[in-house]
Write a protein that holds these residues in place. Structure first.
Motif, PDB file in Angstrom:
ATOM      1  N   ALA A 234       0.830  -1.205   0.000  1.00 25.39           N
ATOM      2  CA  ALA A 234       0.000   0.000   0.000  1.00 25.39           C
ATOM      3  C   ALA A 234       0.862   1.251   0.000  1.00 25.39           C
ATOM      4  CB  ALA A 234      -0.931  -0.008   1.214  1.00 25.39           C
ATOM      5  N   GLN A 235       1.952   1.204   0.742  1.00 26.44           N
ATOM      6  CA  GLN A 235       2.845   2.359   0.800  1.00 26.44           C
ATOM      7  C   GLN A 235       3.527   2.594  -0.543  1.00 26.44           C
ATOM      8  OE1 GLN A 235       5.058   2.873   4.462  1.00 26.44           O
ATOM      9  NE2 GLN A 235       6.914   3.332   3.322  1.00 26.44           N
ATOM     10  N   ASP A 236       3.938   1.503  -1.191  1.00 21.80           N
ATOM     11  CA  ASP A 236       4.562   1.646  -2.517  1.00 21.80           C
ATOM     12  C   ASP A 236       3.553   2.182  -3.528  1.00 21.80           C
ATOM     13  OD1 ASP A 236       6.954   0.738  -1.561  1.00 21.80           O
ATOM     14  OD2 ASP A 236       6.691  -1.321  -2.260  1.00 21.80           O
ATOM     15  N   LEU A 237       2.327   1.699  -3.453  1.00 27.08           N
ATOM     16  CA  LEU A 237       1.293   2.207  -4.363  1.00 27.08           C
ATOM     17  C   LEU A 237       1.062   3.694  -4.143  1.00 27.08           C
ATOM     18  CD1 LEU A 237      -1.416  -0.620  -4.289  1.00 27.08           C
ATOM     19  CD2 LEU A 237      -0.097   0.112  -6.274  1.00 27.08           C
ATOM     20  N   HIS A 238       0.985   4.071  -2.862  1.00 27.17           N
ATOM     21  CA  HIS A 238       0.693   5.469  -2.542  1.00 27.17           C
ATOM     22  C   HIS A 238       1.855   6.385  -2.891  1.00 27.17           C
ATOM     23  CE1 HIS A 238       0.278   9.032   0.042  1.00 27.17           C
ATOM     24  NE2 HIS A 238      -1.032   8.828  -0.045  1.00 27.17           N
ATOM     25  N   ASP A 239       3.065   6.000  -2.497  1.00 25.89           N
ATOM     26  CA  ASP A 239       4.216   6.890  -2.667  1.00 25.89           C
ATOM     27  C   ASP A 239       4.794   6.874  -4.069  1.00 25.89           C
ATOM     28  OD1 ASP A 239       3.925   7.584  -0.058  1.00 25.89           O
ATOM     29  OD2 ASP A 239       5.563   6.346   0.697  1.00 25.89           O
ATOM     30  N   ASP A 240       4.810   5.705  -4.686  1.00 24.40           N
ATOM     31  CA  ASP A 240       5.463   5.583  -5.985  1.00 24.40           C
ATOM     32  C   ASP A 240       4.470   5.673  -7.145  1.00 24.40           C
ATOM     33  OD1 ASP A 240       7.846   5.280  -4.589  1.00 24.40           O
ATOM     34  OD2 ASP A 240       7.676   3.101  -4.540  1.00 24.40           O
ATOM     35  N   ILE A 241       3.570   4.700  -7.219  1.00 21.61           N
ATOM     36  CA  ILE A 241       2.600   4.691  -8.314  1.00 21.61           C
ATOM     37  C   ILE A 241       1.702   5.919  -8.235  1.00 21.61           C
ATOM     38  CG2 ILE A 241       0.799   3.374  -9.474  1.00 21.61           C
ATOM     39  CD1 ILE A 241       3.564   2.056  -9.452  1.00 21.61           C
TER      40      ILE A 241
ATOM     41  N   ARG B 186      -6.351   4.388  -5.134  1.00 24.46           N
ATOM     42  CA  ARG B 186      -6.887   4.755  -3.823  1.00 24.46           C
ATOM     43  C   ARG B 186      -7.688   3.610  -3.207  1.00 24.46           C
ATOM     44  NH1 ARG B 186      -9.413  10.821  -4.577  1.00 24.46           N
ATOM     45  NH2 ARG B 186      -7.460  12.007  -4.498  1.00 24.46           N
ATOM     46  N   ARG B 187      -8.542   3.009  -4.025  1.00 27.80           N
ATOM     47  CA  ARG B 187      -9.384   1.911  -3.520  1.00 27.80           C
ATOM     48  C   ARG B 187      -8.545   0.725  -3.081  1.00 27.80           C
ATOM     49  NH1 ARG B 187     -10.919  -2.530  -5.734  1.00 27.80           N
ATOM     50  NH2 ARG B 187     -10.236  -1.884  -7.817  1.00 27.80           N
ATOM     51  N   ILE B 188      -7.585   0.350  -3.917  1.00 30.99           N
ATOM     52  CA  ILE B 188      -6.723  -0.790  -3.575  1.00 30.99           C
ATOM     53  C   ILE B 188      -5.938  -0.504  -2.303  1.00 30.99           C
ATOM     54  CG2 ILE B 188      -4.740  -2.152  -4.336  1.00 30.99           C
ATOM     55  CD1 ILE B 188      -5.758  -1.743  -7.224  1.00 30.99           C
ATOM     56  N   THR B 189      -5.456   0.726  -2.164  1.00 32.49           N
ATOM     57  CA  THR B 189      -4.698   1.100  -0.972  1.00 32.49           C
ATOM     58  C   THR B 189      -5.566   0.998   0.275  1.00 32.49           C
ATOM     59  OG1 THR B 189      -3.318   2.605  -2.270  1.00 32.49           O
ATOM     60  CG2 THR B 189      -3.330   2.922   0.106  1.00 32.49           C
ATOM     61  N   ARG B 190      -6.808   1.473   0.184  1.00 35.48           N
ATOM     62  CA  ARG B 190      -7.711   1.382   1.336  1.00 35.48           C
ATOM     63  C   ARG B 190      -8.046  -0.072   1.662  1.00 35.48           C
ATOM     64  NH1 ARG B 190     -10.361   6.035  -0.906  1.00 35.48           N
ATOM     65  NH2 ARG B 190     -11.742   4.623  -2.040  1.00 35.48           N
ATOM     66  N   ASP B 191      -8.185  -0.910   0.630  1.00 36.77           N
ATOM     67  CA  ASP B 191      -8.472  -2.321   0.877  1.00 36.77           C
ATOM     68  C   ASP B 191      -7.290  -3.021   1.546  1.00 36.77           C
ATOM     69  OD1 ASP B 191     -10.963  -2.034  -0.196  1.00 36.77           O
ATOM     70  OD2 ASP B 191     -10.435  -2.832  -2.169  1.00 36.77           O
ATOM     71  N   LEU B 192      -6.097  -2.650   1.133  1.00 32.95           N
ATOM     72  CA  LEU B 192      -4.904  -3.282   1.705  1.00 32.95           C
ATOM     73  C   LEU B 192      -4.711  -2.885   3.158  1.00 32.95           C
ATOM     74  CD1 LEU B 192      -2.368  -2.958  -1.249  1.00 32.95           C
ATOM     75  CD2 LEU B 192      -3.271  -5.078  -0.308  1.00 32.95           C
ATOM     76  N   VAL B 193      -4.847  -1.605   3.438  1.00 29.50           N
ATOM     77  CA  VAL B 193      -4.655  -1.103   4.802  1.00 29.50           C
ATOM     78  C   VAL B 193      -5.795  -0.141   5.129  1.00 29.50           C
ATOM     79  CG1 VAL B 193      -3.120   0.111   6.381  1.00 29.50           C
ATOM     80  CG2 VAL B 193      -2.157  -1.318   4.571  1.00 29.50           C
ATOM     81  N   PRO B 194      -6.759  -0.563   5.940  1.00 31.13           N
ATOM     82  CA  PRO B 194      -7.902   0.292   6.263  1.00 31.13           C
ATOM     83  C   PRO B 194      -7.532   1.387   7.260  1.00 31.13           C
ATOM     84  CG  PRO B 194      -8.071  -1.773   7.444  1.00 31.13           C
ATOM     85  CD  PRO B 194      -6.862  -1.889   6.560  1.00 31.13           C
ATOM     86  N   THR B 195      -7.135   2.546   6.765  1.00 30.13           N
ATOM     87  CA  THR B 195      -6.728   3.635   7.652  1.00 30.13           C
ATOM     88  C   THR B 195      -7.879   4.129   8.521  1.00 30.13           C
ATOM     89  OG1 THR B 195      -7.151   5.183   5.841  1.00 30.13           O
ATOM     90  CG2 THR B 195      -4.897   4.408   6.114  1.00 30.13           C
ATOM     91  N   THR B 196      -9.103   4.014   8.027  1.00 34.54           N
ATOM     92  CA  THR B 196     -10.260   4.430   8.820  1.00 34.54           C
ATOM     93  C   THR B 196     -10.370   3.595  10.089  1.00 34.54           C
ATOM     94  OG1 THR B 196     -11.429   5.078   6.807  1.00 34.54           O
ATOM     95  CG2 THR B 196     -12.765   4.772   8.777  1.00 34.54           C
ATOM     96  N   LEU B 197      -9.962   2.339  10.014  1.00 37.11           N
ATOM     97  CA  LEU B 197     -10.013   1.450  11.177  1.00 37.11           C
ATOM     98  C   LEU B 197      -9.122   1.976  12.293  1.00 37.11           C
ATOM     99  CD1 LEU B 197     -11.064  -1.289  12.281  1.00 37.11           C
ATOM    100  CD2 LEU B 197      -8.991  -2.324  11.343  1.00 37.11           C
ATOM    101  N   GLU B 198      -7.915   2.423  11.937  1.00 35.00           N
ATOM    102  CA  GLU B 198      -6.987   2.930  12.936  1.00 35.00           C
ATOM    103  C   GLU B 198      -7.410   4.293  13.468  1.00 35.00           C
ATOM    104  OE1 GLU B 198      -4.492   5.583  12.594  1.00 35.00           O
ATOM    105  OE2 GLU B 198      -3.893   5.190  14.652  1.00 35.00           O
ATOM    106  N   ARG B 199      -7.987   5.109  12.602  1.00 40.55           N
ATOM    107  CA  ARG B 199      -8.323   6.477  13.000  1.00 40.55           C
ATOM    108  C   ARG B 199      -9.638   6.573  13.763  1.00 40.55           C
ATOM    109  NH1 ARG B 199      -6.947   9.405   7.198  1.00 40.55           N
ATOM    110  NH2 ARG B 199      -4.681   9.107   7.252  1.00 40.55           N
ATOM    111  N   PHE B 200     -10.653   5.847  13.307  1.00 40.83           N
ATOM    112  CA  PHE B 200     -11.990   6.053  13.842  1.00 40.83           C
ATOM    113  C   PHE B 200     -12.609   4.823  14.489  1.00 40.83           C
ATOM    114  CE2 PHE B 200     -11.449   8.943  10.188  1.00 40.83           C
ATOM    115  CZ  PHE B 200     -11.497  10.152  10.873  1.00 40.83           C
ATOM    116  N   GLY B 201     -12.084   3.633  14.239  1.00 44.03           N
ATOM    117  CA  GLY B 201     -12.614   2.454  14.890  1.00 44.03           C
ATOM    118  C   GLY B 201     -13.320   1.500  13.953  1.00 44.03           C
ATOM    119  N   LEU B 202     -13.806   0.401  14.534  1.00 48.19           N
ATOM    120  CA  LEU B 202     -14.335  -0.718  13.760  1.00 48.19           C
ATOM    121  C   LEU B 202     -15.651  -0.378  13.054  1.00 48.19           C
ATOM    122  CD1 LEU B 202     -14.049  -3.687  12.977  1.00 48.19           C
ATOM    123  CD2 LEU B 202     -15.211  -4.292  15.104  1.00 48.19           C
ATOM    124  N   ALA B 203     -16.599   0.203  13.775  1.00 54.20           N
ATOM    125  CA  ALA B 203     -17.911   0.477  13.180  1.00 54.20           C
ATOM    126  C   ALA B 203     -17.793   1.429  11.993  1.00 54.20           C
ATOM    127  CB  ALA B 203     -18.854   1.059  14.238  1.00 54.20           C
TER     128      ALA B 203
END
Length: 286
Positions: free
Chosen positions: A70-77, A121-138
């Motif tokens: 996800a980081q490579d997709l975000h930073d490089d691609i 963007r979609r693939i990155t969110r699927d790989l690492v759900p940042t919303t989960l870390e920021r706002f929680g499970l629900a």
């Protein structure tokens, strides 16, 4: 007469000696069996902990690899696509008056780049759900449902029995989220479901996740016997084993399939969880 008394005493002493010996033998056997049972129990516990540690390590490695991709997709691609978009915008201004055909080609190229950025963007969110870390499970499940409904013909609903779902441990939240993803994907890809209901429940003892669909259903035992790992059932059970959870599969009378995952509720410290998606500094925004 005296010989008869001596014989009686000898028999009595011999009987007492045999009883004492039998008592010691029985006591030794019972003690040995108890020690053996305790050793086997301890060995089974060690094997269980070792297996859990291996599963935990494997899943942690999987999540680490997800973050790296996800980081490579975000930073490089992502950066390359953004620069391509800027270049196309500049080129569009230069050839804006060249002709209608060239303008159509340029607009199509810009549209393709925009669409590719959205996919990244979609693939990155699927790989690492940042919303989960920021706002929680629900909130993370709500976002997942919203995005999936935008990109498919499946109707999804999400319910939670707690108005403000509390934060859980990072491992617990990630485990429930990944299981939810896998169960929903199974319903879409394998059960051919067109309607999926997701229920998140919590009481003072357990956290429950129910995923039910109106598809063709499946028999989990048959799948396991046939070693069909495509449904990810083994992956779900492996994740649950790490957090002492379990899952129950059912085939409702009205059709479809239902999965009920349960995880014991564990107290969470006030320490902020480690970010799931530690991106480097963003150079260009997608």
């Amino acid at each position: 007469m005296q010989d008869s008394e001596q014989l009686k005493w000898a028999l009595l002493i011999a009987t007492m000696a045999m009883l004492v010996m039998a008592f010691f033998v029985i006591s030794f056997v019972m003690y040995y069996q108890k020690r053996r049972f305790e050793e086997e129990k301890k060995l089974n516990e060690i094997e269980k902990n070792y297996t859990r540690m291996l599963l935990d390590t494997a899943l942690n490695s999987e999540e680490t690899e997800r973050r790296r991709i996800a980081q490579d997709l975000h930073d490089d691609i992502g950066t390359m696509l953004s620069l391509t978009k800027l270049s196309l915008n500049q080129l569009s201004k230069i050839i804006g008056e060249a002709g209608e055909k060239e303008d159509q080609i340029m607009r199509k190229s810009q549209s393709l780049v925009e669409e590719t950025i959205l996919h990244v963007r979609r693939i990155t969110r699927d790989l690492v759900p940042t919303t989960l870390e920021r706002f929680g499970l629900a909130e993370a499940i709500e976002e997942f449902v919203h995005k999936l409904e935008e990109n498919s013909q499946v109707k999804l609903s999400f319910r939670c029995n707690v108005e403000e779902f509390p934060r859980l441990g990072q491992k617990t939240e990630l485990t429930i989220y990944r299981i939810m993803q896998e169960l929903v994907n199974n319903s879409i890809k394998h059960a051919n479901g067109t309607k999926i209901d997701i229920d998140l429940q919590m009481n003072n003892k357990i956290i429950g996740l129910i995923v039910a669909d109106n598809g063709v259903g499946f028999d989990p035992e048959t799948i396991k016997e046939n070693n069909l790992a495509g449904l990810g059932l083994l992956g779900i059970e492996s994740r649950l084993a790490i957090v002492d959870g379990h899952v129950i599969y059912e085939k409702p009378e009205g059709g479809g399939s239902s999965a009920f995952a349960q995880i014991p509720l564990v107290a969470v410290s006030d320490k902020k969880p480690e970010p799931l998606h530690p991106f480097r500094r963003e150079r260009v925004n997608l």
